[in-house]
Design a protein around this motif. Sequence first.
Motif, PDB file in Angstrom:
ATOM      1  N   ILE A   5       6.381  -7.404  12.100  1.00 11.61           N
ATOM      2  CA  ILE A   5       5.763  -6.686  10.992  1.00 11.61           C
ATOM      3  C   ILE A   5       5.854  -7.481   9.687  1.00 11.61           C
ATOM      4  O   ILE A   5       4.878  -7.608   8.949  1.00 11.61           O
ATOM      5  N   LEU A   6       7.041  -8.016   9.374  1.00  6.99           N
ATOM      6  CA  LEU A   6       7.208  -8.766   8.119  1.00  6.99           C
ATOM      7  C   LEU A   6       6.299  -9.969   8.084  1.00  6.99           C
ATOM      8  O   LEU A   6       5.722 -10.313   7.040  1.00  6.99           O
ATOM      9  N   GLU A   7       6.155 -10.646   9.200  1.00  7.60           N
ATOM     10  CA  GLU A   7       5.254 -11.801   9.273  1.00  7.60           C
ATOM     11  C   GLU A   7       3.819 -11.358   8.983  1.00  7.60           C
ATOM     12  O   GLU A   7       3.068 -12.045   8.287  1.00  7.60           O
ATOM     13  N   GLY A   8       3.432 -10.169   9.507  1.00  2.00           N
ATOM     14  CA  GLY A   8       2.094  -9.644   9.263  1.00  2.00           C
ATOM     15  C   GLY A   8       1.865  -9.320   7.811  1.00  2.00           C
ATOM     16  O   GLY A   8       0.800  -9.593   7.255  1.00  2.00           O
ATOM     17  N   ILE A   9       2.901  -8.756   7.157  1.00  2.00           N
ATOM     18  CA  ILE A   9       2.785  -8.429   5.743  1.00  2.00           C
ATOM     19  C   ILE A   9       2.607  -9.699   4.909  1.00  2.00           C
ATOM     20  O   ILE A   9       1.780  -9.758   3.999  1.00  2.00           O
ATOM     21  N   GLU A  10       3.371 -10.710   5.236  1.00  2.00           N
ATOM     22  CA  GLU A  10       3.259 -11.987   4.516  1.00  2.00           C
ATOM     23  C   GLU A  10       1.875 -12.591   4.707  1.00  2.00           C
ATOM     24  O   GLU A  10       1.298 -13.177   3.784  1.00  2.00           O
ATOM     25  N   ARG A  11       1.324 -12.405   5.904  1.00  2.00           N
ATOM     26  CA  ARG A  11      -0.011 -12.947   6.196  1.00  2.00           C
ATOM     27  C   ARG A  11      -1.069 -12.236   5.353  1.00  2.00           C
ATOM     28  O   ARG A  11      -1.943 -12.874   4.772  1.00  2.00           O
ATOM     29  N   VAL A  12      -0.970 -10.921   5.241  1.00  2.00           N
ATOM     30  CA  VAL A  12      -1.923 -10.140   4.449  1.00  2.00           C
ATOM     31  C   VAL A  12      -1.813 -10.511   2.973  1.00  2.00           C
ATOM     32  O   VAL A  12      -2.823 -10.700   2.279  1.00  2.00           O
ATOM     33  N   VAL A  13      -0.574 -10.621   2.479  1.00  2.00           N
ATOM     34  CA  VAL A  13      -0.366 -10.996   1.074  1.00  2.00           C
ATOM     35  C   VAL A  13      -0.956 -12.371   0.802  1.00  2.00           C
ATOM     36  O   VAL A  13      -1.597 -12.611  -0.232  1.00  2.00           O
ATOM     37  N   GLY A  14      -0.783 -13.283   1.749  1.00  2.00           N
ATOM     38  CA  GLY A  14      -1.338 -14.620   1.583  1.00  2.00           C
ATOM     39  C   GLY A  14      -2.848 -14.603   1.515  1.00  2.00           C
ATOM     40  O   GLY A  14      -3.454 -15.336   0.715  1.00  2.00           O
ATOM     41  N   ILE A  31      -4.734 -12.082   0.502  1.00  2.00           N
ATOM     42  CA  ILE A  31      -5.136 -11.469  -0.766  1.00  2.00           C
ATOM     43  C   ILE A  31      -5.048 -12.481  -1.907  1.00  2.00           C
ATOM     44  O   ILE A  31      -5.940 -12.583  -2.753  1.00  2.00           O
ATOM     45  N   LYS A  32      -3.969 -13.272  -1.918  1.00  2.00           N
ATOM     46  CA  LYS A  32      -3.821 -14.293  -2.961  1.00  2.00           C
ATOM     47  C   LYS A  32      -4.899 -15.350  -2.832  1.00  2.00           C
ATOM     48  O   LYS A  32      -5.427 -15.839  -3.840  1.00  2.00           O
ATOM     49  N   ALA A  33      -5.244 -15.710  -1.601  1.00  2.00           N
ATOM     50  CA  ALA A  33      -6.269 -16.729  -1.388  1.00  2.00           C
ATOM     51  C   ALA A  33      -7.625 -16.256  -1.902  1.00  2.00           C
ATOM     52  O   ALA A  33      -8.382 -17.027  -2.514  1.00  2.00           O
ATOM     53  N   VAL A  34      -7.942 -14.976  -1.689  1.00  2.85           N
ATOM     54  CA  VAL A  34      -9.200 -14.413  -2.183  1.00  2.85           C
ATOM     55  C   VAL A  34      -9.183 -14.364  -3.714  1.00  2.85           C
ATOM     56  O   VAL A  34     -10.151 -14.724  -4.365  1.00  2.85           O
ATOM     57  N   ASP A  63      -7.564 -16.299  -5.755  1.00  2.00           N
ATOM     58  CA  ASP A  63      -7.640 -17.651  -6.307  1.00  2.00           C
ATOM     59  C   ASP A  63      -8.927 -18.384  -5.926  1.00  2.00           C
ATOM     60  O   ASP A  63      -9.106 -19.536  -6.275  1.00  2.00           O
ATOM     61  N   GLY A  64      -9.790 -17.681  -5.201  1.00  2.00           N
ATOM     62  CA  GLY A  64     -11.079 -18.280  -4.856  1.00  2.00           C
ATOM     63  C   GLY A  64     -11.001 -19.278  -3.726  1.00  2.00           C
ATOM     64  O   GLY A  64     -11.943 -20.059  -3.525  1.00  2.00           O
ATOM     65  N   GLU A  65      -9.949 -19.273  -2.964  1.00  2.00           N
ATOM     66  CA  GLU A  65      -9.800 -20.250  -1.884  1.00  2.00           C
ATOM     67  C   GLU A  65     -10.594 -19.836  -0.645  1.00  2.00           C
ATOM     68  O   GLU A  65     -10.960 -20.666   0.180  1.00  2.00           O
ATOM     69  N   VAL A  66     -10.844 -18.517  -0.487  1.00  2.00           N
ATOM     70  CA  VAL A  66     -11.689 -18.015   0.591  1.00  2.00           C
ATOM     71  C   VAL A  66     -12.674 -17.032   0.012  1.00  2.00           C
ATOM     72  O   VAL A  66     -12.442 -16.380  -1.001  1.00  2.00           O
ATOM     73  N   GLY A  67     -13.845 -16.888   0.698  1.00  2.85           N
ATOM     74  CA  GLY A  67     -14.872 -15.974   0.196  1.00  2.85           C
ATOM     75  C   GLY A  67     -14.792 -14.636   0.860  1.00  2.85           C
ATOM     76  O   GLY A  67     -14.062 -14.427   1.806  1.00  2.85           O
TER      77      GLY A  67
END
Length: 266
Positions: free
Chosen positions: A246-255, A257-260, A262-266
């Motif tokens: 679960i914690l790994e999944g949360i970190e993945r989601v947070v990552g 969101i940050k990427a979106v 910062d404009g790194e993904v569309g």
Amino acid sequence: MNFLVLVKQVPDTEKVKIDPISGTMVREGLDVTMNPLDSHALELAVSLKEKLNGSVTVLSMGPMNTIDVLRDAIALGADRAILLSDSALAGSDTWATSLALAKAIEKLNIAFDLMICGEKSTDGETGQVGIELATLLDLPVVSYVSELIDLTENFVVVKRSVEDAHEVWKAPLPACLCVLKSVAEPRLPTLAGKKTAMDAKIEIYDTESIGINREEVGLKGSPTRVVKVFNTKIARNCRIYADKDILEGIERVVGLIKAVRDGEVG
């Protein structure tokens, strides 16, 4: 007080097929039934007739086996049943359908104080015919009617559902209501009703009978058309995180969101 109810025959199954060339539904070989919302409209009309006296007329457009649906309507309390059936009507869109029904009502001098129809049909899901027909007949119309509050000789008061709220509308008669299932709960037919339906005369008319040009209806008279039918394909790249992950999944989601952000993904 006289009521006119529009009923439609629809497939009694979800396994429908579309003709890839014409873009119309293939109805041959399917079990059919009355459109569910139309049965609620019919029950409302019959219950009002029982309280106020008068009559209920049902009108439908469709192939000849629609007669069975109209007999069902008589078994449930309708007094008169009219079918508009002609090969020229096949493939009609909502506009051509509304035009044909309007011509039938005018030509046959169908008198009514209140016209009631289901909000939409299960095979088309457009919710357009009732409103278009009312417009052609120059009638006030209220859609998404969830409750009839009052009905007099001069006006009707209804509750209209809008998202998470409702509105109260008052309309002069004659008028048209496009109703939801909450307006009335359909009854079961009685044995006496079924016997009446078996002997009832179903009035059948074609395009010539109502004086409409065959070019105005069917595929030729329909301004809208289905040009292509296809099944959608859904591609998903999905990973499920559970239990100790679960914690790994949360970190993945947070990552993500940050990427979106910062404009790194569309």
